[in-house]
Design a protein around this motif. Structure first.
Motif, PDB file in Angstrom:
ATOM      1  N   LEU A  36       0.084  35.741   4.282  1.00  0.00           N
ATOM      2  CA  LEU A  36      -0.001  34.675   3.102  1.00  0.00           C
ATOM      3  C   LEU A  36       1.306  33.913   2.762  1.00  0.00           C
ATOM      4  CD1 LEU A  36      -2.194  37.381   0.741  1.00  0.00           C
ATOM      5  CD2 LEU A  36      -3.005  34.973   1.453  1.00  0.00           C
ATOM      6  N   ALA A  37       2.501  34.758   2.635  1.00  0.00           N
ATOM      7  CA  ALA A  37       3.521  34.031   2.518  1.00  0.00           C
ATOM      8  C   ALA A  37       3.945  33.072   3.362  1.00  0.00           C
ATOM      9  CB  ALA A  37       4.901  35.208   2.396  1.00  0.00           C
ATOM     10  N   ALA A  38       3.830  33.400   4.438  1.00  0.00           N
ATOM     11  CA  ALA A  38       3.902  32.244   5.638  1.00  0.00           C
ATOM     12  C   ALA A  38       3.050  30.956   5.270  1.00  0.00           C
ATOM     13  CB  ALA A  38       3.522  32.745   6.911  1.00  0.00           C
ATOM     14  N   MET A  39       1.921  31.170   5.045  1.00  0.00           N
ATOM     15  CA  MET A  39       0.910  30.158   4.717  1.00  0.00           C
ATOM     16  C   MET A  39       1.511  29.392   3.452  1.00  0.00           C
ATOM     17  SD  MET A  39      -2.983  31.977   5.183  1.00  0.00           S
ATOM     18  CE  MET A  39      -3.697  30.167   4.839  1.00  0.00           C
ATOM     19  N   ALA A  40       1.967  29.937   2.545  1.00  0.00           N
ATOM     20  CA  ALA A  40       2.526  29.374   1.163  1.00  0.00           C
ATOM     21  C   ALA A  40       3.547  28.398   1.616  1.00  0.00           C
ATOM     22  CB  ALA A  40       3.029  30.418   0.413  1.00  0.00           C
ATOM     23  N   ALA A  41       4.646  29.098   2.668  1.00  0.00           N
ATOM     24  CA  ALA A  41       5.825  28.308   2.999  1.00  0.00           C
ATOM     25  C   ALA A  41       5.098  27.200   3.915  1.00  0.00           C
ATOM     26  CB  ALA A  41       6.558  28.966   3.695  1.00  0.00           C
ATOM     27  N   TYR A  42       4.319  27.158   4.637  1.00  0.00           N
ATOM     28  CA  TYR A  42       3.787  26.078   5.702  1.00  0.00           C
ATOM     29  C   TYR A  42       3.182  24.856   4.661  1.00  0.00           C
ATOM     30  CZ  TYR A  42       4.299  29.101   9.601  1.00  0.00           C
ATOM     31  OH  TYR A  42       4.906  29.997  10.593  1.00  0.00           O
ATOM     32  N   ALA A  43       2.462  25.426   3.505  1.00  0.00           N
ATOM     33  CA  ALA A  43       1.745  24.446   2.798  1.00  0.00           C
ATOM     34  C   ALA A  43       2.989  23.642   2.006  1.00  0.00           C
ATOM     35  CB  ALA A  43       0.873  25.090   1.680  1.00  0.00           C
ATOM     36  N   ARG A  44       4.050  24.341   1.429  1.00  0.00           N
ATOM     37  CA  ARG A  44       4.921  23.596   0.949  1.00  0.00           C
ATOM     38  C   ARG A  44       5.601  22.475   1.779  1.00  0.00           C
ATOM     39  NH1 ARG A  44       7.785  25.450  -3.801  1.00  0.00           N
ATOM     40  NH2 ARG A  44       8.921  23.551  -4.492  1.00  0.00           N
ATOM     41  N   THR A  45       5.574  22.536   2.876  1.00  0.00           N
ATOM     42  CA  THR A  45       6.267  21.561   3.736  1.00  0.00           C
ATOM     43  C   THR A  45       5.525  20.261   3.608  1.00  0.00           C
ATOM     44  OG1 THR A  45       4.760  22.076   5.819  1.00  0.00           O
ATOM     45  CG2 THR A  45       6.944  23.090   5.559  1.00  0.00           C
ATOM     46  N   VAL A  46       4.025  20.155   3.184  1.00  0.00           N
ATOM     47  CA  VAL A  46       3.463  18.894   3.085  1.00  0.00           C
ATOM     48  C   VAL A  46       3.629  18.512   1.878  1.00  0.00           C
ATOM     49  CG1 VAL A  46       1.013  18.189   2.747  1.00  0.00           C
ATOM     50  CG2 VAL A  46       1.646  19.749   4.754  1.00  0.00           C
ATOM     51  N   GLY A  47       4.070  19.224   0.788  1.00  0.00           N
ATOM     52  CA  GLY A  47       4.470  18.629  -0.520  1.00  0.00           C
ATOM     53  C   GLY A  47       5.478  17.714  -0.764  1.00  0.00           C
ATOM     54  N   ARG A  48       5.171  16.869  -1.919  1.00  0.00           N
ATOM     55  CA  ARG A  48       6.230  15.762  -2.356  1.00  0.00           C
ATOM     56  C   ARG A  48       6.515  15.959  -3.513  1.00  0.00           C
ATOM     57  NH1 ARG A  48       6.819  11.516   1.537  1.00  0.00           N
ATOM     58  NH2 ARG A  48       8.238  10.434  -0.164  1.00  0.00           N
ATOM     59  N   LEU A  49       7.696  16.439  -4.016  1.00  0.00           N
ATOM     60  CA  LEU A  49       7.932  16.267  -5.522  1.00  0.00           C
ATOM     61  C   LEU A  49       8.642  15.259  -6.100  1.00  0.00           C
ATOM     62  CD1 LEU A  49       9.291  19.891  -5.735  1.00  0.00           C
ATOM     63  CD2 LEU A  49       6.937  19.269  -5.911  1.00  0.00           C
ATOM     64  N   ASP A  50       8.996  14.364  -5.098  1.00  0.00           N
ATOM     65  CA  ASP A  50       9.695  13.063  -5.633  1.00  0.00           C
ATOM     66  C   ASP A  50       8.711  11.669  -5.624  1.00  0.00           C
ATOM     67  OD1 ASP A  50       9.511  13.023  -2.797  1.00  0.00           O
ATOM     68  OD2 ASP A  50      11.489  12.324  -2.520  1.00  0.00           O
ATOM     69  N   ALA A  51       7.520  12.146  -5.529  1.00  0.00           N
ATOM     70  CA  ALA A  51       6.558  11.049  -5.199  1.00  0.00           C
ATOM     71  C   ALA A  51       6.499   9.899  -6.376  1.00  0.00           C
ATOM     72  CB  ALA A  51       5.167  11.205  -4.971  1.00  0.00           C
ATOM     73  N   ALA A  52       6.451  10.405  -7.730  1.00  0.00           N
ATOM     74  CA  ALA A  52       6.631   9.374  -8.828  1.00  0.00           C
ATOM     75  C   ALA A  52       8.002   8.474  -8.513  1.00  0.00           C
ATOM     76  CB  ALA A  52       6.672  10.129  -9.985  1.00  0.00           C
ATOM     77  N   GLU A  53       8.826   9.003  -8.408  1.00  0.00           N
ATOM     78  CA  GLU A  53      10.197   8.113  -8.082  1.00  0.00           C
ATOM     79  C   GLU A  53      10.075   7.188  -7.092  1.00  0.00           C
ATOM     80  OE1 GLU A  53       9.970  11.718  -8.459  1.00  0.00           O
ATOM     81  OE2 GLU A  53      11.628  12.388  -9.842  1.00  0.00           O
ATOM     82  N   LYS A  54       9.644   7.648  -5.843  1.00  0.00           N
ATOM     83  CA  LYS A  54       9.240   6.799  -4.386  1.00  0.00           C
ATOM     84  C   LYS A  54       8.388   5.679  -4.981  1.00  0.00           C
ATOM     85  CE  LYS A  54      12.228   9.160  -1.934  1.00  0.00           C
ATOM     86  NZ  LYS A  54      13.460   8.603  -1.531  1.00  0.00           N
ATOM     87  N   LEU A  55       7.324   6.193  -5.591  1.00  0.00           N
ATOM     88  CA  LEU A  55       6.189   5.009  -5.803  1.00  0.00           C
ATOM     89  C   LEU A  55       6.977   4.012  -7.122  1.00  0.00           C
ATOM     90  CD1 LEU A  55       3.587   3.565  -5.851  1.00  0.00           C
ATOM     91  CD2 LEU A  55       2.593   5.191  -7.142  1.00  0.00           C
ATOM     92  N   ALA A  56       7.670   4.624  -7.983  1.00  0.00           N
ATOM     93  CA  ALA A  56       8.380   3.746  -8.995  1.00  0.00           C
ATOM     94  C   ALA A  56       9.168   2.704  -8.203  1.00  0.00           C
ATOM     95  CB  ALA A  56       8.999   4.369  -9.938  1.00  0.00           C
ATOM     96  N   ILE A  70       0.852  -1.216   0.127  1.00  0.00           N
ATOM     97  CA  ILE A  70       0.060  -0.111   0.006  1.00  0.00           C
ATOM     98  C   ILE A  70       0.847   1.241  -0.019  1.00  0.00           C
ATOM     99  CG2 ILE A  70      -1.720   1.171   1.120  1.00  0.00           C
ATOM    100  CD1 ILE A  70      -2.623  -1.369   2.685  1.00  0.00           C
ATOM    101  N   ALA A  71       0.584   2.333  -0.887  1.00  0.00           N
ATOM    102  CA  ALA A  71       1.333   3.383  -1.059  1.00  0.00           C
ATOM    103  C   ALA A  71       0.281   4.637  -0.524  1.00  0.00           C
ATOM    104  CB  ALA A  71       1.840   3.600  -2.347  1.00  0.00           C
ATOM    105  N   THR A  72       0.835   5.336   0.087  1.00  0.00           N
ATOM    106  CA  THR A  72      -0.178   6.627   0.724  1.00  0.00           C
ATOM    107  C   THR A  72       0.513   7.974   0.137  1.00  0.00           C
ATOM    108  OG1 THR A  72       0.641   6.510   2.927  1.00  0.00           O
ATOM    109  CG2 THR A  72      -1.002   5.371   2.937  1.00  0.00           C
ATOM    110  N   SER A  73      -0.525   8.907  -0.011  1.00  0.00           N
ATOM    111  CA  SER A  73       0.015  10.297  -0.382  1.00  0.00           C
ATOM    112  C   SER A  73       0.563  10.988   1.009  1.00  0.00           C
ATOM    113  CB  SER A  73      -1.099  11.062  -0.939  1.00  0.00           C
ATOM    114  OG  SER A  73      -1.279  10.819  -2.309  1.00  0.00           O
ATOM    115  N   LEU A  74      -0.414  10.711   1.978  1.00  0.00           N
ATOM    116  CA  LEU A  74      -0.108  11.503   3.287  1.00  0.00           C
ATOM    117  C   LEU A  74       0.490  10.630   4.436  1.00  0.00           C
ATOM    118  CD1 LEU A  74      -3.352  13.460   2.779  1.00  0.00           C
ATOM    119  CD2 LEU A  74      -1.277  14.269   2.366  1.00  0.00           C
ATOM    120  N   PRO A  75       1.128  11.153   5.437  1.00  0.00           N
ATOM    121  CA  PRO A  75       1.393  10.231   6.291  1.00  0.00           C
ATOM    122  C   PRO A  75       0.448   9.769   7.566  1.00  0.00           C
ATOM    123  CG  PRO A  75       2.209  12.457   7.004  1.00  0.00           C
ATOM    124  CD  PRO A  75       1.634  12.478   5.416  1.00  0.00           C
ATOM    125  N   GLY A  76       0.622   8.799   8.006  1.00  0.00           N
ATOM    126  CA  GLY A  76      -0.508   8.288   9.220  1.00  0.00           C
ATOM    127  C   GLY A  76      -1.577   7.659   8.705  1.00  0.00           C
TER     128      GLY A  76
END
Length: 366
Positions: free
Chosen positions: A337-357, A142-148
């Motif tokens: 707004l800038a702080a929210m953008a930075a916080y949102a980015r901490t959730v993002g994963r740009l290497d997901a395709a590689e990890k799932l592959a 099983i692969a998940t997008s989000l932790p936990g």
């Protein structure tokens, strides 16, 4: 290339399922593997990685009710789909089958189990969907997008890997665009999207919320809003009367670029949307779709809200007064707004395709 191992991807015919499958397909092909897509008839309208020659349409049916007729119809269609999928397994001989959620993934993954082909499911939401819940004990990984997501289920957590949501190239390109907060008196760009089940509430609430804003903010606003055809005239009338610079359309083909170019996003909180907001790093006001059995959109929005990257507003609280208050406060605080953008980015994963592959190749023994 015809001798290369084949990976069969299974996904429902909507963008939320097809886009991650496409992203994984791109990465697997880059590694020299072959890919095909098993899906329902809706995907024949899809114009991405998979051509007609690499798509296998498998009959399926979503469970739409609990009446005996509805249950019987779903069971019959899924049985037919499984028979078709068994034929696919014998003809294609894939090394693994990877499902991306939705009832159309049930027949291929059940056929994979029956024929001894390793199965993998990817869950994009913060809670398991019904189809994936059924399949979770019948697949190899099983692969998940989000932790936990499965931390409380020891029987499943041991075969679960958090990889993120595979991102199509347009999202990766948008993620390279840095967030620039609006100037205190400068242009304020706002993108409003709702999807097929959300555009109506956005048409009902957002224009009247903007009407409640101070007129000095009207002059700064540039609004881009997804609007259904039947709501177009009434939404346009409000914005024209207020003199708002607004672009309205039922659908935007370049949504990733638009996400990147706006200062604030107002949206539903489907799994794909939340993952893309995290990957690109953009502040948002999220209104979960109510009434879901799994409350998946509420949980998805919570992932961004809990780190400070989004405001989560239940639809029952999503009034024009509340939205106007939130928009005015955010527009007045560019640093927030800038702080929210930075916080949102901490959730993002740009290497997901590689990890799932990586996971797929491990399970497939490649």
């Amino acid at each position: 290339m015809t001798d290369a191992p084949l990976i069969l991807l299974a996904a429902g015919g909507t963008g939320g399922h097809l886009f991650p499958a496409e992203a994984l397909g791109v990465e697997l092909m880059r590694r020299g593997l072959r890919v095909r897509l098993a899906t329902d008839a809706r995907a024949l309208r899809y114009s991405g990685l998979f051509s007609r020659g690499t798509i296998d349409v498998v009959p399926s049916e979503t469970l739409r009710g609990r009446t005996p007729w509805s249950l019987a119809r779903t069971a019959v269609m899924l049985a037919v789909g499984t028979a078709v999928s068994l034929h696919l397994m014998r003809r294609l001989r894939p090394r693994a089958v990877v499902g991306f959620g939705g009832y159309p993934t049930l027949p291929p993954l059940m056929a994979a189990r029956l024929t001894g082909v390793p199965g993998i499911i990817h869950e994009a939401n913060a809670v398991l969907g019904r189809a994936n819940r059924f399949l979770s004990r019948r697949v190899s990984a099983i692969a998940t997008s989000l932790p936990g997501v499965l931390d409380r289920d020891p029987a499943l957590s041991g075969k679960t890997t958090n990889v993120g949501t595979p991102m199509r190239p347009a999202i990766l390109a948008a993620a390279a665009v840095p967030y620039l907060a609006p100037e205190p008196t400068g242009t304020f760009r706002m993108l409003v999207v709702g999807g097929s089940q959300g555009a109506r509430v956005m048409a009902d609430i957002v224009p009247s919320a903007i009407e409640r804003l101070d007129p000095s903010l009207w002059n700064r606003l540039i609004v881009t809003q997804q609007v259904r055809e039947e709501d177009m005239a009434r939404v346009r009338a409000v914005y024209d009367r207020l003199g708002i610079n607004a672009e309205l359309a039922p659908f935007f083909t370049d949504l990733p670029a638009r996400l990147a170019s706006n200062h604030l996003i107002i949206s539903r909180s489907g799994a794909g949307t939340v993952a893309e907001l995290g990957a690109i790093g953009r502040p948002s006001i999220l209104v979960p779709l109510p009434g879901s059995i799994d409350q998946d959109q509420f949980a998805n929005a919570g992932v961004l809200a809990e780190v400070g990257g989004a405001l989560r507003i239940a639809q029952s609280d999503f009034t024009s007064e509340r939205l106007a208050t939130e928009i005015a406060a955010l527009a007045a605080e560019p640093a927030r707004l800038a702080a929210m953008a930075a916080y949102a980015r901490t959730v993002g994963r740009l290497d997901a395709a590689e990890k799932l592959a990586d996971l797929v190749m491990k399970v497939a023994g490649i």
